[in-house]
Write an enzyme that holds these catalytic residues in place. Sequence first.
Site, PDB file in Angstrom:
ATOM      1  N   ARG A   7     -62.384  -9.133  25.104  1.00  0.00           N
ATOM      2  CA  ARG A   7     -63.236 -10.249  25.546  1.00  0.00           C
ATOM      3  C   ARG A   7     -62.566 -11.616  25.445  1.00  0.00           C
ATOM      4  NH1 ARG A   7     -67.487 -10.055  20.541  1.00  0.00           N
ATOM      5  NH2 ARG A   7     -65.909  -9.894  18.937  1.00  0.00           N
ATOM      6  N   LYS A  48     -62.290   8.183  15.700  1.00  0.00           N
ATOM      7  CA  LYS A  48     -63.238   8.566  14.661  1.00  0.00           C
ATOM      8  C   LYS A  48     -63.946   7.309  14.153  1.00  0.00           C
ATOM      9  CE  LYS A  48     -62.373   8.389  10.039  1.00  0.00           C
ATOM     10  NZ  LYS A  48     -61.779   7.693   9.000  1.00  0.00           N
ATOM     11  N   HIS A  72     -56.554  11.247  13.280  1.00  0.00           N
ATOM     12  CA  HIS A  72     -55.110  10.999  13.237  1.00  0.00           C
ATOM     13  C   HIS A  72     -54.397  11.900  12.224  1.00  0.00           C
ATOM     14  CE1 HIS A  72     -56.198   8.212   9.975  1.00  0.00           C
ATOM     15  NE2 HIS A  72     -54.979   8.406   9.535  1.00  0.00           N
ATOM     16  N   LYS A  90     -50.309  14.163  11.912  1.00  0.00           N
ATOM     17  CA  LYS A  90     -49.325  14.017  10.825  1.00  0.00           C
ATOM     18  C   LYS A  90     -48.448  15.265  10.775  1.00  0.00           C
ATOM     19  CE  LYS A  90     -51.991  10.878   7.891  1.00  0.00           C
ATOM     20  NZ  LYS A  90     -51.123   9.723   7.747  1.00  0.00           N
ATOM     21  N   GLU A  97     -56.598   7.825  -2.343  1.00  0.00           N
ATOM     22  CA  GLU A  97     -56.131   6.534  -1.828  1.00  0.00           C
ATOM     23  C   GLU A  97     -56.126   5.509  -2.961  1.00  0.00           C
ATOM     24  OE1 GLU A  97     -57.662   5.926   2.539  1.00  0.00           O
ATOM     25  OE2 GLU A  97     -59.360   6.384   1.269  1.00  0.00           O
ATOM     26  N   ASP A 116     -66.771   9.358   5.750  1.00  0.00           N
ATOM     27  CA  ASP A 116     -65.551   8.671   6.178  1.00  0.00           C
ATOM     28  C   ASP A 116     -64.314   9.565   6.066  1.00  0.00           C
ATOM     29  OD1 ASP A 116     -64.262   6.215   7.056  1.00  0.00           O
ATOM     30  OD2 ASP A 116     -63.329   6.172   5.076  1.00  0.00           O
ATOM     31  N   HIS A 173     -61.070  14.281   8.199  1.00  0.00           N
ATOM     32  CA  HIS A 173     -59.721  14.650   7.740  1.00  0.00           C
ATOM     33  C   HIS A 173     -59.727  15.896   6.846  1.00  0.00           C
ATOM     34  CE1 HIS A 173     -58.923  10.826   9.373  1.00  0.00           C
ATOM     35  NE2 HIS A 173     -59.131  10.093   8.304  1.00  0.00           N
ATOM     36  N   LYS A 230     -61.312   6.630  -3.129  1.00  0.00           N
ATOM     37  CA  LYS A 230     -60.621   5.348  -3.004  1.00  0.00           C
ATOM     38  C   LYS A 230     -60.331   4.782  -4.385  1.00  0.00           C
ATOM     39  CE  LYS A 230     -62.075   3.908   1.526  1.00  0.00           C
ATOM     40  NZ  LYS A 230     -60.723   4.132   2.035  1.00  0.00           N
ATOM     41  N   LYS A 280     -51.577   7.173  -4.403  1.00  0.00           N
ATOM     42  CA  LYS A 280     -51.846   7.524  -3.002  1.00  0.00           C
ATOM     43  C   LYS A 280     -51.172   8.854  -2.716  1.00  0.00           C
ATOM     44  CE  LYS A 280     -50.204   6.045   1.512  1.00  0.00           C
ATOM     45  NZ  LYS A 280     -51.071   5.684   2.585  1.00  0.00           N
TER      46      LYS A 280
HETATM   47  N1  NAP Z   1     -58.556  -0.001  12.597  1.00  0.00           N
HETATM   48  C1  NAP Z   1     -58.240   1.253  12.269  1.00  0.00           C
HETATM   49  O1  NAP Z   1     -57.230   1.541  11.607  1.00  0.00           O
HETATM   50  C2  NAP Z   1     -59.147   2.384  12.720  1.00  0.00           C
HETATM   51  C3  NAP Z   1     -58.885   3.665  12.226  1.00  0.00           C
HETATM   52  C4  NAP Z   1     -59.675   4.723  12.646  1.00  0.00           C
HETATM   53  C5  NAP Z   1     -60.710   4.474  13.539  1.00  0.00           C
HETATM   54  N2  NAP Z   1     -60.964   3.218  13.994  1.00  0.00           N
HETATM   55  C6  NAP Z   1     -62.066   3.021  14.964  1.00  0.00           C
HETATM   56  O2  NAP Z   1     -61.554   2.420  16.142  1.00  0.00           O
HETATM   57  C7  NAP Z   1     -62.496   1.503  16.694  1.00  0.00           C
HETATM   58  C8  NAP Z   1     -61.842   0.129  16.762  1.00  0.00           C
HETATM   59  O3  NAP Z   1     -61.496  -0.265  15.443  1.00  0.00           O
HETATM   60  P1  NAP Z   1     -60.816  -1.664  15.114  1.00  0.00           P
HETATM   61  O4  NAP Z   1     -60.544  -1.650  13.643  1.00  0.00           O
HETATM   62  O5  NAP Z   1     -59.692  -1.951  16.033  1.00  0.00           O
HETATM   63  O6  NAP Z   1     -62.035  -2.658  15.411  1.00  0.00           O
HETATM   64  P2  NAP Z   1     -61.964  -4.220  15.610  1.00  0.00           P
HETATM   65  O7  NAP Z   1     -60.762  -4.783  14.923  1.00  0.00           O
HETATM   66  O8  NAP Z   1     -63.302  -4.762  15.277  1.00  0.00           O
HETATM   67  O9  NAP Z   1     -61.723  -4.369  17.187  1.00  0.00           O
HETATM   68  C9  NAP Z   1     -62.738  -4.187  18.139  1.00  0.00           C
HETATM   69  C10 NAP Z   1     -62.246  -4.631  19.496  1.00  0.00           C
HETATM   70  O10 NAP Z   1     -63.364  -4.688  20.397  1.00  0.00           O
HETATM   71  C11 NAP Z   1     -63.395  -5.988  20.980  1.00  0.00           C
HETATM   72  N3  NAP Z   1     -64.761  -6.375  21.325  1.00  0.00           N
HETATM   73  C12 NAP Z   1     -65.817  -6.531  20.476  1.00  0.00           C
HETATM   74  N4  NAP Z   1     -66.904  -6.903  21.181  1.00  0.00           N
HETATM   75  C13 NAP Z   1     -66.530  -6.985  22.476  1.00  0.00           C
HETATM   76  C14 NAP Z   1     -67.187  -7.323  23.683  1.00  0.00           C
HETATM   77  N5  NAP Z   1     -68.480  -7.655  23.720  1.00  0.00           N
HETATM   78  N6  NAP Z   1     -66.491  -7.301  24.828  1.00  0.00           N
HETATM   79  C15 NAP Z   1     -65.170  -6.968  24.836  1.00  0.00           C
HETATM   80  N7  NAP Z   1     -64.476  -6.653  23.724  1.00  0.00           N
HETATM   81  C16 NAP Z   1     -65.156  -6.650  22.561  1.00  0.00           C
HETATM   82  C17 NAP Z   1     -62.841  -6.876  19.916  1.00  0.00           C
HETATM   83  O11 NAP Z   1     -62.495  -8.128  20.439  1.00  0.00           O
HETATM   84  P3  NAP Z   1     -62.242  -9.375  19.428  1.00  0.00           P
HETATM   85  O12 NAP Z   1     -60.858  -9.169  18.898  1.00  0.00           O
HETATM   86  O13 NAP Z   1     -62.365 -10.568  20.270  1.00  0.00           O
HETATM   87  O14 NAP Z   1     -63.281  -9.290  18.350  1.00  0.00           O
HETATM   88  C18 NAP Z   1     -61.646  -6.038  19.503  1.00  0.00           C
HETATM   89  O15 NAP Z   1     -60.635  -6.084  20.472  1.00  0.00           O
HETATM   90  C19 NAP Z   1     -63.713   1.546  15.774  1.00  0.00           C
HETATM   91  O16 NAP Z   1     -64.641   2.453  16.310  1.00  0.00           O
HETATM   92  C20 NAP Z   1     -63.150   2.093  14.449  1.00  0.00           C
HETATM   93  O17 NAP Z   1     -64.125   2.809  13.721  1.00  0.00           O
HETATM   94  C21 NAP Z   1     -60.192   2.175  13.598  1.00  0.00           C
END
Ligand code: NAP
Length: 481
Positions: A46, A143, A172, A176, A210, A229, A234, A330, A335
Site C-alpha cells: 500500500r 502459516k 518453512h 529445512k 527458542e 503457533d 512445525h 520460548k 535455541k
Molecule cells: N514475518 C515472518 O517471519 C513470518 C513468518 C511466518 C509467517 N508469517 C505470516 O506472513 C504474513 C505476513 O507477515 P509479515 O510479518 O510480513 O507481516 P507485516 O510485516 O505486518 O506485513 C504485512 C504487509 O501487508 C501490507 N499491508 C497491510 N495492510 C495493507 C493494505 N490495506 N493494503 C496493502 N498492503 C497492506 C503491509 O504494508 P505496510 O508495510 O505499509 O504496513 C505489509 O507489506 C502474516 O500472515 C504472518 O502471519 C510471517
Amino acid sequence: MSLKPSIINIFGATGDLAKRKLIPALFSLYKKKIINEKFPVLAISRRDYSKEDYLEFLDFDEKAGSYKPEWDEFKKQIHYLKFDFKNPDTESLKNKITELNSYCNCAGNLISYLAISPGFFEVILPIIKDINIGGYQRVVFEKPFGFDLKSAKQLNEKTSMFEENQIYRIDHYLGKELVRNILTMRFANPVFGNIWNADYVDHVQITVSETVGVGSRGGYYDNSGALKDMLQNHLLQILALTAMDPPDSNDEKSLRDEKTKVLNAIREIKQEDIVLGQYGEGSIGDSKVPGYKNEGSVSDNSETETYVALKLFIDNERWKNIPFYIRTGKRLGVKSAEVNLVLKKPETNLFKDNIENHSPNCITIRIQPDEGINVSFLAKIPGPEYEFTEANLNFCHPCLFAINSWEAYELLIQEVLDGDQTLFARWDFIEKSWKIVDNLIEKTQRIPKTFPNYRAGSQGPKPANFLIKKDNRSWLSFLHY
Ligand SMILES: NC(=O)c1ccc[n+]([C@@H]2O[C@H](COP(=O)([O-])OP(=O)(O)OC[C@H]3O[C@@H](n4cnc5c(N)ncnc54)[C@H](OP(=O)(O)O)[C@@H]3O)[C@@H](O)[C@H]2O)c1
C-alpha cells in the site's frame, strides 16, 4: 534444473517476511541461476513507493556484499505496484501483470505469494483468480492457516476457487535440510530404517526450543500461544515425517497420504500428559529479559502458554505403545530443534552389568543449529576389563555442505516454481492438525494456569520433568552431544 518462466507477485511486499526472507530467497535463486530475468518480481503493497523507493527500502546494496554486481542485475527485474487491499484498483494490477508478461515471455504463468494478514484473503483471492492471462496460477499461503479448526475450514472455503494443486501452504520447517533429511535417513539407509520401530526404539523426543521471546509479535502471540503457533504446524510436521510408514512411491500424493495417516493414528492425548508453561523474567546469556506478561501488547493477566510439553502415542504397528514426548517453548536456555530416538537397551546377558549404568543408544537429528546427525553408542575403554564409555558418531552437515546450503524459503519458492507440492501442507493434514490442537486446547482449559512457571533462560517448567520422569525416563538436555 529448468523452470517455466513465471511472474512472481508478492502481496505485502513491504512486510517483515518479504524483506527478511522472500526477496533474499529470490535473490539466492537468481545467484544459483535457477531463476533469471524471465522471472520478474512484482512487489505489491500500500505504500506510495516508486521502484527506486522500494529498492531503497529493501536496503540490500550493502548486504549483497561481494554479490553486489549480481544484485545490481537482479534488482532490474523487481517492480513495485502501490495497491491498497482496502480499496483495490484491480485494473492497475491486471495492467501491470499483463505488461510484465509481455516482456518476460512467461506465457501468463503467475505465482502469487500472500505475505499478508489472512483478513485480506477474501479481497485478494477473487482478484488473483480473475487475472487469467493464459498460464498456470499458483497461490502461496503463509502459516498460520487458520487459528482453529473452524477458521481454517472457513479459510479453506475461501480458497476453494482454486484447485488443491494450485495451493501451496507454507510450513518453512519442511524446507529445512535436516527435516528433509529425515526421509533420506530412514528410507535410504537400512542402518537407520531397519530399527525405526517399536522393536528397537524405547521412546522418541522432539524438541523445538527458542531463546527468543515474543518480541514485537506480542499482540498476535497472546491470541495464539505455543500450541497454535508451533505445535499445530512445525512439531506435527516433524512428528509425521519421523513416524510415517514408507510411502508406496516417491510421488507427492503417497508421501502426503502417509503423513496424514500418522495424525489420524494419534491416540487421544490425556489431560495429565499435557504441561503448559509461561516464562517469567530471567536472563538469556548475559542479558536480563522481561517475563511474558511484561512484553509489549501482552495482557497483564495473560494465561497464554509460551511452552507446551506432551506425551502421545501413535496407534499403529510400527509404534505400538512407544511414547513420543514433544516440547516447545520460548525464552528457554538454548535455541535448538532436535528429534531423538532413544533406543532400547539390548537384551543380552553378556554385558548386562556394564550396560546397566550407561545411557541407551540414541539417534539424534539436529535440525538447528549446527545441523547434523549423531548416533551415541557404547565403546570399550582400553585395558583388560570390559568397561564402557559413551561415544558418538557425528555427522556435521555444514562441514560437508555449507557452500551449497539452501535456505528454507529459497527451496520452498523453488518448489512452487517447479509445481511440486511435496513440501507443502495438504488440506487434510491441516484439518487433522487443527482437530488435534482444538482438542488439546479444550483439555487445557481445565488445567490451572499459575503463570509464570518457568524462568526465562531455564529448561522450562518443572512439571514437564515430571511428565517424563513418571515413566522412568528423562529429557535429553538441550544440545546434549
Ligand atoms: N514475518 C515472518 O517471519 C513470518 C513468518 C511466518 C509467517 N508469517 C505470516 O506472513 C504474513 C505476513 O507477515 P509479515 O510479518 O510480513 O507481516 P507485516 O510485516 O505486518 O506485513 C504485512 C504487509 O501487508 C501490507 N499491508 C497491510 N495492510 C495493507 C493494505 N490495506 N493494503 C496493502 N498492503 C497492506 C503491509 O504494508 P505496510 O508495510 O505499509 O504496513 C505489509 O507489506 C502474516 O500472515 C504472518 O502471519 C510471517
